[in-house]
Motif scaffolding. Structure first.
Motif, mmCIF file in Angstrom:
data_model
loop_
_atom_site.group_PDB
_atom_site.id
_atom_site.type_symbol
_atom_site.label_atom_id
_atom_site.label_comp_id
_atom_site.label_asym_id
_atom_site.label_seq_id
_atom_site.Cartn_x
_atom_site.Cartn_y
_atom_site.Cartn_z
ATOM 1 N N LEU A 188 15.933 77.113 4.561
ATOM 2 C CA LEU A 188 15.214 76.315 5.559
ATOM 3 C C LEU A 188 13.847 75.868 5.045
ATOM 4 O O LEU A 188 13.444 74.722 5.277
ATOM 5 C CB LEU A 188 15.062 77.107 6.860
ATOM 6 N N VAL A 189 13.148 76.731 4.358
ATOM 7 C CA VAL A 189 11.849 76.350 3.785
ATOM 8 C C VAL A 189 12.041 75.275 2.732
ATOM 9 O O VAL A 189 11.315 74.272 2.705
ATOM 10 C CB VAL A 189 11.123 77.585 3.199
ATOM 11 N N PHE A 190 13.027 75.441 1.869
ATOM 12 C CA PHE A 190 13.310 74.464 0.827
ATOM 13 C C PHE A 190 13.648 73.102 1.436
ATOM 14 O O PHE A 190 13.125 72.069 1.009
ATOM 15 C CB PHE A 190 14.465 74.971 -0.039
ATOM 16 N N MET A 191 14.515 73.087 2.444
ATOM 17 C CA MET A 191 14.889 71.830 3.089
ATOM 18 C C MET A 191 13.707 71.211 3.820
ATOM 19 O O MET A 191 13.538 69.992 3.829
ATOM 20 C CB MET A 191 16.055 72.055 4.055
ATOM 21 N N GLY A 192 12.867 72.028 4.426
ATOM 22 C CA GLY A 192 11.691 71.514 5.129
ATOM 23 C C GLY A 192 10.707 70.860 4.179
ATOM 24 O O GLY A 192 10.173 69.778 4.463
ATOM 25 N N VAL A 193 10.476 71.495 3.049
ATOM 26 C CA VAL A 193 9.567 70.909 2.047
ATOM 27 C C VAL A 193 10.142 69.605 1.526
ATOM 28 O O VAL A 193 9.423 68.600 1.384
ATOM 29 C CB VAL A 193 9.319 71.915 0.895
ATOM 30 N N ASN A 194 11.436 69.558 1.252
ATOM 31 C CA ASN A 194 12.061 68.317 0.795
ATOM 32 C C ASN A 194 11.975 67.227 1.841
ATOM 33 O O ASN A 194 11.750 66.055 1.517
ATOM 34 C CB ASN A 194 13.517 68.560 0.407
ATOM 35 N N LEU A 195 12.143 67.572 3.108
ATOM 36 C CA LEU A 195 12.047 66.594 4.182
ATOM 37 C C LEU A 195 10.639 66.011 4.253
ATOM 38 O O LEU A 195 10.463 64.791 4.383
ATOM 39 C CB LEU A 195 12.423 67.234 5.516
ATOM 40 N N VAL A 196 9.627 66.854 4.146
ATOM 41 C CA VAL A 196 8.238 66.369 4.175
ATOM 42 C C VAL A 196 7.965 65.462 2.981
ATOM 43 O O VAL A 196 7.376 64.387 3.129
ATOM 44 C CB VAL A 196 7.250 67.562 4.203
ATOM 45 N N LEU A 197 8.403 65.855 1.803
ATOM 46 C CA LEU A 197 8.176 65.029 0.620
ATOM 47 C C LEU A 197 8.916 63.699 0.718
ATOM 48 O O LEU A 197 8.364 62.647 0.366
ATOM 49 C CB LEU A 197 8.616 65.789 -0.636
ATOM 50 N N ALA A 198 10.132 63.714 1.201
ATOM 51 C CA ALA A 198 10.908 62.472 1.324
ATOM 52 C C ALA A 198 10.302 61.538 2.361
ATOM 53 O O ALA A 198 10.325 60.315 2.189
ATOM 54 C CB ALA A 198 12.349 62.802 1.688
ATOM 55 N N SER A 199 9.734 62.072 3.423
ATOM 56 C CA SER A 199 9.170 61.212 4.467
ATOM 57 C C SER A 199 7.810 60.643 4.063
ATOM 58 O O SER A 199 7.375 59.645 4.625
ATOM 59 C CB SER A 199 9.055 61.973 5.782
#
Length: 60
Positions: free
Chosen positions: A12-23
């Motif tokens: 979940l942390v990994f996906m959250g960081v990726n989501l923030v970077l992608a946005s």
């Protein structure tokens, strides 16, 4: 093992960081690519090329 492994939390942390970077990539890309510096640089290089071309055609 000195600590418990928590694969779901890590995922979940990994996906959250990726989501923030992608946005945030689109506004950063737009800011960098469409910054006025690049337009001024392009115009300066064009004028320098024209000056070199004009000087070489006058000297021959």
């Amino acid at each position: 093992m000195p600590h418990r492994t928590r694969p779901m939390t890590g995922l979940l942390v990994f996906m959250g960081v990726n989501l923030v970077l992608a946005s945030t990539i689109t506004p950063v890309y737009d800011f960098v690519c469409f910054h006025p510096y690049w337009e001024r640089r392009r115009e300066r290089l064009r004028k320098e090329r024209e000056a070199v071309t004009a000087n070489s055609s006058q000297s021959t």
